[in-house]
Scaffold this motif. Structure first.
Motif, PDB file in Angstrom:
ATOM      1  N   MET A 181       0.622  -1.038   0.018  1.00 45.00           N
ATOM      2  CA  MET A 181      -0.399  -0.617   0.140  1.00 45.00           C
ATOM      3  C   MET A 181       0.930   1.369   0.172  1.00 45.00           C
ATOM      4  O   MET A 181       1.928   1.730   0.820  1.00 45.00           O
ATOM      5  CB  MET A 181      -0.998  -0.349   1.064  1.00 45.00           C
ATOM      6  CG  MET A 181      -1.655   1.269   1.109  1.00 45.00           C
ATOM      7  SD  MET A 181      -3.288   1.438   2.495  1.00 45.00           S
ATOM      8  CE  MET A 181      -1.800   1.843   3.881  1.00 45.00           C
ATOM      9  N   ARG A 182       0.418   1.880  -1.657  1.00 43.58           N
ATOM     10  CA  ARG A 182       1.126   3.361  -0.693  1.00 43.58           C
ATOM     11  C   ARG A 182       1.319   4.409   0.231  1.00 43.58           C
ATOM     12  O   ARG A 182       0.294   3.755   1.744  1.00 43.58           O
ATOM     13  CB  ARG A 182       0.744   4.588  -2.261  1.00 43.58           C
ATOM     14  CG  ARG A 182       1.102   4.068  -3.631  1.00 43.58           C
ATOM     15  CD  ARG A 182       0.861   4.841  -4.588  1.00 43.58           C
ATOM     16  NE  ARG A 182       2.094   4.229  -5.734  1.00 43.58           N
ATOM     17  CZ  ARG A 182       0.757   4.650  -6.578  1.00 43.58           C
ATOM     18  NH1 ARG A 182       0.060   4.694  -6.876  1.00 43.58           N
ATOM     19  NH2 ARG A 182       1.839   4.886  -8.007  1.00 43.58           N
ATOM     20  N   GLN A 183       2.221   5.117   0.358  1.00 42.65           N
ATOM     21  CA  GLN A 183       2.377   5.975   1.788  1.00 42.65           C
ATOM     22  C   GLN A 183       1.023   7.273   1.737  1.00 42.65           C
ATOM     23  O   GLN A 183       1.746   7.478   0.544  1.00 42.65           O
ATOM     24  CB  GLN A 183       3.746   6.384   2.574  1.00 42.65           C
ATOM     25  CG  GLN A 183       3.810   7.057   3.480  1.00 42.65           C
ATOM     26  CD  GLN A 183       5.096   7.341   3.790  1.00 42.65           C
ATOM     27  OE1 GLN A 183       5.936   7.192   3.233  1.00 42.65           O
ATOM     28  NE2 GLN A 183       5.275   8.506   4.776  1.00 42.65           N
ATOM     29  N   GLY A 184       0.548   7.241   2.557  1.00 37.29           N
ATOM     30  CA  GLY A 184      -0.375   8.440   2.151  1.00 37.29           C
ATOM     31  C   GLY A 184       0.083   9.858   2.272  1.00 37.29           C
ATOM     32  O   GLY A 184       1.575  10.077   2.611  1.00 37.29           O
ATOM     33  N   PHE A 185      -0.340  11.070   1.961  1.00 35.46           N
ATOM     34  CA  PHE A 185       0.258  11.777   1.308  1.00 35.46           C
ATOM     35  C   PHE A 185      -0.166  13.552   1.643  1.00 35.46           C
ATOM     36  O   PHE A 185      -1.595  12.986   0.931  1.00 35.46           O
ATOM     37  CB  PHE A 185       1.321  12.352   0.640  1.00 35.46           C
ATOM     38  CG  PHE A 185       2.380  13.070  -0.237  1.00 35.46           C
ATOM     39  CD1 PHE A 185       3.564  12.818   0.432  1.00 35.46           C
ATOM     40  CD2 PHE A 185       2.356  13.754  -1.089  1.00 35.46           C
ATOM     41  CE1 PHE A 185       4.364  14.322   0.551  1.00 35.46           C
ATOM     42  CE2 PHE A 185       3.590  15.382  -1.192  1.00 35.46           C
ATOM     43  CZ  PHE A 185       4.345  15.479  -0.469  1.00 35.46           C
ATOM     44  N   PHE A 186      -0.200  14.581   1.851  1.00 30.68           N
ATOM     45  CA  PHE A 186      -1.627  15.150   2.735  1.00 30.68           C
ATOM     46  C   PHE A 186      -0.880  16.233   1.831  1.00 30.68           C
ATOM     47  O   PHE A 186       0.286  17.613   2.300  1.00 30.68           O
ATOM     48  CB  PHE A 186      -1.347  15.648   3.895  1.00 30.68           C
ATOM     49  CG  PHE A 186      -2.407  16.406   4.618  1.00 30.68           C
ATOM     50  CD1 PHE A 186      -3.309  17.782   4.191  1.00 30.68           C
ATOM     51  CD2 PHE A 186      -2.624  16.779   5.707  1.00 30.68           C
ATOM     52  CE1 PHE A 186      -4.364  18.035   4.130  1.00 30.68           C
ATOM     53  CE2 PHE A 186      -3.094  18.026   6.338  1.00 30.68           C
ATOM     54  CZ  PHE A 186      -4.180  18.627   5.146  1.00 30.68           C
ATOM     55  N   ILE A 187      -1.294  17.227   0.814  1.00 31.89           N
ATOM     56  CA  ILE A 187      -0.765  18.608   0.064  1.00 31.89           C
ATOM     57  C   ILE A 187      -1.620  19.426   0.386  1.00 31.89           C
ATOM     58  O   ILE A 187      -3.222  19.152   0.459  1.00 31.89           O
ATOM     59  CB  ILE A 187      -0.661  18.587  -1.556  1.00 31.89           C
ATOM     60  CG1 ILE A 187       0.334  17.016  -1.329  1.00 31.89           C
ATOM     61  CG2 ILE A 187      -0.357  19.277  -1.761  1.00 31.89           C
ATOM     62  CD1 ILE A 187       0.224  16.671  -3.024  1.00 31.89           C
ATOM     63  N   SER A 188      -1.744  20.474   1.155  1.00 28.12           N
ATOM     64  CA  SER A 188      -2.603  21.602   1.525  1.00 28.12           C
ATOM     65  C   SER A 188      -2.637  22.697   0.505  1.00 28.12           C
ATOM     66  O   SER A 188      -0.843  22.993  -0.604  1.00 28.12           O
ATOM     67  CB  SER A 188      -2.801  22.413   2.692  1.00 28.12           C
ATOM     68  OG  SER A 188      -0.887  22.742   3.029  1.00 28.12           O
TER      69      SER A 188
END
Length: 225
Positions: A1-8
């Motif tokens: 599973m890919r690692q989550g990534f948070f972009i604002s």
């Protein structure tokens, strides 16, 4: 599973955030990423209930401290109901505005004390800070012109669009100051360029960051989308 990534995505009025978020989401989905597009205030059922109160100006009479607390309540629900679960399952979350807008709008131009804003942010975010923040920089006069042009006939400016040009200039400088203070997280992009040029800059910045992270996690270059 890919690692989550948070972009604002941050910036002044009329900077074109929504258009560029949708373009980026399409490119990421084409690479088979799980993508969640959201916004603030809003993004979850509880937060959306607060959105109209804030943007209509109904909370303005209560003062910036209460307005900041309403944003915080909406953000807490947004983080726990949508953002955190998406990141934990490995999605890329693209959020139109997040903590930096509160720092700028309620903190800098709202005149709220830094210690109050920092405490409020710490409690509501609960560790869920963006991995990357893209700040769209544009002259406020041009941004407001764009915002006015895209508004449907008969619609009034929202709570923030109607404020003075000087206040919009202060916010622009505040966003740039955040970027200067946190260069590892923030990327400034010239939003006055054409939509395609802005698109190219966003794509390069985001996919470059994803590649760097993947390589740091031990993937071979050819495995990076």
């Amino acid at each position: 599973m890919r690692q989550g990534f948070f972009i604002s995505f941050e910036g002044g009025e009329g900077a074109g955030k929504s258009t560029q978020i949708e373009r980026l989401a399409s490119k990421l989905r084409a690479k088979k990423y799980d993508v969640v597009v959201t916004r603030e205030p809003g993004g979850s059922s509880g937060a959306e209930a607060v959105r109209h109160v804030i943007l209509s100006g109904a909370a303005e009479a209560l003062g910036p401290r209460m307005e900041a607390m309403l944003f915080a309540a909406a953000r807490s629900d947004h983080v726990e109901q949508l953002i955190r679960p998406a990141i934990e399952r490995g999605a890329i979350v693209l959020c139109d505005r997040f903590v930096d807008s509160s720092r700028v709008y309620q903190g800098v131009t709202g005149g709220l004390p830094p210690d109050f804003m920092e405490t409020l942010e710490k409690v509501t975010v609960n560790g869920m800070m963006p991995d990357m923040t893209i700040i769209f920089d544009i002259d406020p006069i041009e941004g407001l012109r764009r915002a006015d042009a895209r508004r449907s006939s008969g619609d009034a400016p929202d709570r923030f669009e109607k404020e003075t040009i000087e206040m919009h200039r202060q916010r622009r400088e505040a966003f740039l100051s955040i970027a200067e203070a946190e260069p590892d997280r923030c990327v400034v992009i010239d939003a006055a360029s054409s939509p395609d040029e802005v698109d190219d800059a966003v794509t390069e910045a985001v996919f470059g960051r994803l590649e760097t992270r993947a390589l740091a996690n031990g993937k071979k270059r050819e495995e990076v989308p």
